[in-house]
Design a protein around this motif. Structure first.
Motif, mmCIF file in Angstrom:
data_model
loop_
_atom_site.group_PDB
_atom_site.id
_atom_site.type_symbol
_atom_site.label_atom_id
_atom_site.label_comp_id
_atom_site.label_asym_id
_atom_site.label_seq_id
_atom_site.Cartn_x
_atom_site.Cartn_y
_atom_site.Cartn_z
ATOM 1 N N UNK A 1 -5.657 5.074 14.289
ATOM 2 C CA UNK A 1 -5.022 6.380 14.144
ATOM 3 C C UNK A 1 -5.118 6.891 12.709
ATOM 4 N N UNK A 2 -4.735 6.068 11.745
ATOM 5 C CA UNK A 2 -4.735 6.552 10.360
ATOM 6 C C UNK A 2 -6.147 6.588 9.777
ATOM 7 N N UNK A 3 -7.060 5.820 10.347
ATOM 8 C CA UNK A 3 -8.448 5.857 9.873
ATOM 9 C C UNK A 3 -9.182 7.074 10.408
ATOM 10 N N UNK A 4 -9.073 7.314 11.708
ATOM 11 C CA UNK A 4 -9.832 8.398 12.328
ATOM 12 C C UNK A 4 -9.188 9.764 12.077
ATOM 13 N N UNK A 5 -7.860 9.836 12.124
ATOM 14 C CA UNK A 5 -7.208 11.133 11.992
ATOM 15 C C UNK A 5 -7.018 11.526 10.530
ATOM 16 N N UNK A 6 -6.852 10.533 9.664
ATOM 17 C CA UNK A 6 -6.513 10.840 8.275
ATOM 18 C C UNK A 6 -7.472 10.228 7.260
ATOM 19 N N UNK A 7 -8.490 9.512 7.739
ATOM 20 C CA UNK A 7 -9.562 9.025 6.866
ATOM 21 C C UNK A 7 -9.015 8.220 5.692
ATOM 22 N N UNK A 8 -8.056 7.334 5.956
ATOM 23 C CA UNK A 8 -7.388 6.609 4.877
ATOM 24 C C UNK A 8 -7.987 5.238 4.608
ATOM 25 N N UNK A 9 -8.580 4.616 5.598
ATOM 26 C CA UNK A 9 -8.932 3.196 5.470
ATOM 27 C C UNK A 9 -10.404 2.921 5.243
#
Length: 225
Positions: A208-216
């Motif tokens: 979720x945080x990788x795909x939606x918010x490009x954080x990881x």
């Protein structure tokens, strides 16, 4: 556009583009790119620079959560009056908090209000889940020096037990007129009209945080609690 409107516009943009999270803290990662977000210290240092680039001077300010001086904010002087900026909050504090008058406002289905006492401002917060105001923090009108706050920021994870989020993953950001908040493996999505809650597993949270918010992209082997 007034200076207050300008600061609040920049503040809302910041909540939409720079997430609050404790990912770096949980994994003992030094944050070298403040645009990736982080805890209050990371977000405050970044937004202080954003304001400076827009010709607005601000000062670091220290405040209390659960009686512990562990939260960093900013203060600004606008037309000889002092306001506090809570850009480092895990909640959408998208308005300035005046030192000289009490305010109340709502955003994304939750409400904030202040109570002014002799030497401090108490900030309260209410969500659709809690249905009543809870004390969020205490902002002293007089804060420690800029140098002391910078030292606190440098040493902020020496004792991480002082933070209310030291025991589980936290993440929040504003997107598409909604406020996303993750605590542990529970996702809540707040809007003006509704609150939706989802239970996720670790893989779903990371995706979720990788795909939606490009954080990881740079941190593939992180630990979540």
């Amino acid at each position: 556009m007034s200076t207050i409107d300008k600061v609040e516009s920049l503040l809302l943009d910041e909540f939409k583009t720079v997430p609050f999270h404790n990912l770096f803290m949980l994994n003992n990662i030094q944050n070298k790119q403040l645009s990736l977000g982080g805890t209050c210290s990371d977000k405050v240092l970044r937004f202080k620079e954003v304001l400076y680039k827009n010709y607005i001077n601000s000062n670091l300010h220290s405040s209390f959560i659960n009686g512990i001086e562990c939260h960093r904010m900013l203060s600004v002087i606008i037309e000889d009056r002092k306001y506090y900026i809570d850009v480092g909050s895990g909640w959408p504090s998208v308005k300035l908090f005046p030192e000289f008058k009490e305010i109340e406002y709502s955003a994304y289905g939750m409400s904030f209000k202040t109570e002014i006492k002799d030497n401090e401002i108490v900030l309260y917060h209410k969500t659709k889940a809690s249905c009543e105001y809870n004390r969020m923090m205490v902002i002293p009108k007089e804060s420690k020096s800029q140098e002391d706050i910078l030292l606190d920021i440098k040493n902020r994870f020496v004792d991480s037990s002082i933070y209310p989020f030291q025991d589980s993953f936290r993440f929040s950001i504003v997107k598409d007129q909604m406020f996303y908040f993750i605590k542990g493996f529970r996702l809540r999505v707040y809007s003006d009209n509704e609150l939706n809650e989802y239970k996720l597993n670790k893989k779903e949270v990371l995706r979720f945080i990788k795909e939606k918010f490009n954080l990881l992209e740079q941190y593939s082997n992180v630990i979540l609690k």
